[in-house]
Design an enzyme around this catalytic site. Sequence first.
Site, PDB file in Angstrom:
ATOM      1  N   THR A  52       0.817  -1.208   0.000  1.00 14.72           N
ATOM      2  CA  THR A  52       0.000   0.000   0.000  1.00 14.72           C
ATOM      3  C   THR A  52       0.854   1.262   0.000  1.00 14.72           C
ATOM      4  O   THR A  52       0.448   2.299  -0.519  1.00 14.72           O
ATOM      5  CB  THR A  52      -0.950  -0.017   1.217  1.00 14.72           C
ATOM      6  OG1 THR A  52      -1.774  -1.170   1.088  1.00 14.72           O
ATOM      7  CG2 THR A  52      -1.820   1.209   1.293  1.00 14.72           C
ATOM      8  N   TYR A  65      -8.353   0.676  -3.711  1.00 15.22           N
ATOM      9  CA  TYR A  65      -7.080   1.113  -4.298  1.00 15.22           C
ATOM     10  C   TYR A  65      -6.346  -0.122  -4.787  1.00 15.22           C
ATOM     11  O   TYR A  65      -6.747  -1.255  -4.499  1.00 15.22           O
ATOM     12  CB  TYR A  65      -6.228   1.867  -3.268  1.00 15.22           C
ATOM     13  CG  TYR A  65      -5.689   0.972  -2.184  1.00 15.22           C
ATOM     14  CD1 TYR A  65      -6.490   0.596  -1.099  1.00 15.22           C
ATOM     15  CD2 TYR A  65      -4.403   0.454  -2.247  1.00 15.22           C
ATOM     16  CE1 TYR A  65      -6.011  -0.254  -0.122  1.00 15.22           C
ATOM     17  CE2 TYR A  65      -3.909  -0.398  -1.270  1.00 15.22           C
ATOM     18  CZ  TYR A  65      -4.732  -0.738  -0.207  1.00 15.22           C
ATOM     19  OH  TYR A  65      -4.264  -1.596   0.756  1.00 15.22           O
ATOM     20  N   THR A 131       1.575  -4.306   4.307  1.00 19.61           N
ATOM     21  CA  THR A 131       1.390  -4.624   5.727  1.00 19.61           C
ATOM     22  C   THR A 131       0.864  -6.050   5.952  1.00 19.61           C
ATOM     23  O   THR A 131       1.019  -6.590   7.049  1.00 19.61           O
ATOM     24  CB  THR A 131       0.400  -3.641   6.399  1.00 19.61           C
ATOM     25  OG1 THR A 131      -0.859  -3.729   5.736  1.00 19.61           O
ATOM     26  CG2 THR A 131       0.916  -2.225   6.381  1.00 19.61           C
ATOM     27  N   ASP A 132       0.229  -6.636   4.917  1.00 19.03           N
ATOM     28  CA  ASP A 132      -0.442  -7.933   5.138  1.00 19.03           C
ATOM     29  C   ASP A 132       0.518  -9.026   5.609  1.00 19.03           C
ATOM     30  O   ASP A 132       0.180  -9.831   6.476  1.00 19.03           O
ATOM     31  CB  ASP A 132      -1.132  -8.410   3.854  1.00 19.03           C
ATOM     32  CG  ASP A 132      -2.378  -7.589   3.527  1.00 19.03           C
ATOM     33  OD1 ASP A 132      -2.774  -6.741   4.357  1.00 19.03           O
ATOM     34  OD2 ASP A 132      -2.954  -7.803   2.440  1.00 19.03           O
ATOM     35  N   LYS A 204       0.168  -7.854  12.965  1.00 18.87           N
ATOM     36  CA  LYS A 204      -0.874  -6.936  12.485  1.00 18.87           C
ATOM     37  C   LYS A 204      -2.155  -7.238  13.251  1.00 18.87           C
ATOM     38  O   LYS A 204      -2.599  -8.389  13.279  1.00 18.87           O
ATOM     39  CB  LYS A 204      -1.066  -7.130  10.979  1.00 18.87           C
ATOM     40  CG  LYS A 204      -1.998  -6.117  10.343  1.00 18.87           C
ATOM     41  CD  LYS A 204      -2.043  -6.236   8.816  1.00 18.87           C
ATOM     42  CE  LYS A 204      -2.911  -5.119   8.251  1.00 18.87           C
ATOM     43  NZ  LYS A 204      -3.013  -5.152   6.775  1.00 18.87           N
ATOM     44  N   GLU A 325      -2.055 -28.860  28.122  1.00 18.66           N
ATOM     45  CA  GLU A 325      -3.242 -29.726  28.029  1.00 18.66           C
ATOM     46  C   GLU A 325      -3.036 -30.848  27.016  1.00 18.66           C
ATOM     47  O   GLU A 325      -3.869 -31.726  26.867  1.00 18.66           O
ATOM     48  CB  GLU A 325      -4.477 -28.906  27.652  1.00 18.66           C
ATOM     49  CG  GLU A 325      -4.991 -28.030  28.781  1.00 18.66           C
ATOM     50  CD  GLU A 325      -6.336 -27.401  28.439  1.00 18.66           C
ATOM     51  OE1 GLU A 325      -7.352 -28.104  28.435  1.00 18.66           O
ATOM     52  OE2 GLU A 325      -6.352 -26.187  28.159  1.00 18.66           O
TER      53      GLU A 325
HETATM   54  N1  ASP Z   1      -2.720  -5.588   0.810  1.00 13.79           N
HETATM   55  C1  ASP Z   1      -1.729  -4.607   1.114  1.00 13.79           C
HETATM   56  C2  ASP Z   1      -0.376  -5.302   1.144  1.00 13.79           C
HETATM   57  O1  ASP Z   1      -0.060  -5.980   2.063  1.00 13.79           O
HETATM   58  C3  ASP Z   1      -2.023  -3.944   2.408  1.00 13.79           C
HETATM   59  C4  ASP Z   1      -1.013  -2.923   2.866  1.00 13.79           C
HETATM   60  O2  ASP Z   1       0.070  -2.804   2.378  1.00 13.79           O
HETATM   61  O3  ASP Z   1      -1.365  -2.198   3.816  1.00 13.79           O
HETATM   62  O4  ASP Z   1       0.348  -5.161   0.228  1.00 13.79           O
END
Ligand code: ASP
Length: 368
Positions: A52, A65, A131-132, A204, A325
């Site tokens: 992103t 996007y 971020t993924d 995340k 457990e």
């Molecule tokens: N789908 C995107 C990615 O991981 C989300 C992001 O970058 O925030 O590339």
Amino acid sequence: MWNSEARTRQIRFAVIVSLLVVAASARATAQGADGNGKDPLPHVVVLATGGTIAGAAASDVQAGYSSGQVGVEQLLNAVPQAKKLAHLSGEQISNIGSQDMNDEVWLKLANRVNELLARPDVAGVVITHGTDTIEETAYFLNLVVKSTKPVVLTASMRPSTALSADGPLNFYNAVAVAANKGAANRGILVVVNDWIHGASSLTKTSTTAVQTFMSPLSGLIGTVAYGEVEWYRGPVGKNTLNSAFTVNNGTVLPRVDIIMATENMDGALIDAAAAAGAKGIVIAGVGNGNMTKSALVALAAQARRGVLCVRSSRVTTGQVGRNVEVNDDSLHLVASLGLNPQKARVLLRLALLTTADPKTIQRYFDEY
Ligand code: ASP
């Protein structure tokens, strides 16, 4: 007579001037190349992979996007302030949403980082990423990069075209951390939203919030506000130069699948993973790495057949302890301890390159 006195005075003057020049230049060398008490700017290489932070939308106020639209040169030009922190050069490794992250890009990235950091003129690396899956890439690099120089991953939750895009300041802060003298020897770092996370601790926690990354078990490594860095602690677990794992261009990482435990779970997905060629299975268990009796029977059967089986948890934070457990000793299972399922999968894939012995792999989970 007058001539010889004048000549002596001239010689004395020349000697004093040259001594002053030598002293001044020695002081300048001690202070830094520019003689102003400042070190020359370090060379930081930016490796762009997409996400992103390189994303774009048709308008600045829409949720939809596409990731990976902006190239590394555009990224660098968008934050000219960062050029005051370091000499920056950029390379495009990939331009994908990190949901598409894959072994080919991982190996390319790891090998390039190792090549760059072996060069005396490179002080550190910044990697832009989605971020993924940033936590998985960071943890993978934490285990296979062979240098103590800083490697800092950064990302953003909002695309570059959004109102209040978070990418530029995250990038600026990531460069500041990579250029910071205290960043060495802290393992691979992730800088997002003013926080410096360790690769093994961050996860995340929100699908959309800017404040999505947390290090719930062990806390932050530091903070960075407009480039001002504050360090709190070192990394958790063995990493980089202390890691036993290495990769090269020809490495084939074994298949490891993650299966989430649920109410009424049976062994069908566990058996299907093994049938699909998984050399390892990570259970994202309920609670402390638990699962139904029938799932446990199927898992233990696969462990007896030589599939390496790790119990982790679908819960965001907490340790998965050994023999709590579930009797891991008698079922030949491995407990993931502080690693969440996605990071347990990374460690297990690398561990399986070296051994298939559950006891040795449990030791890796203890140490890394
Ligand atoms: N789908 C995107 C990615 O991981 C989300 C992001 O970058 O925030 O590339």
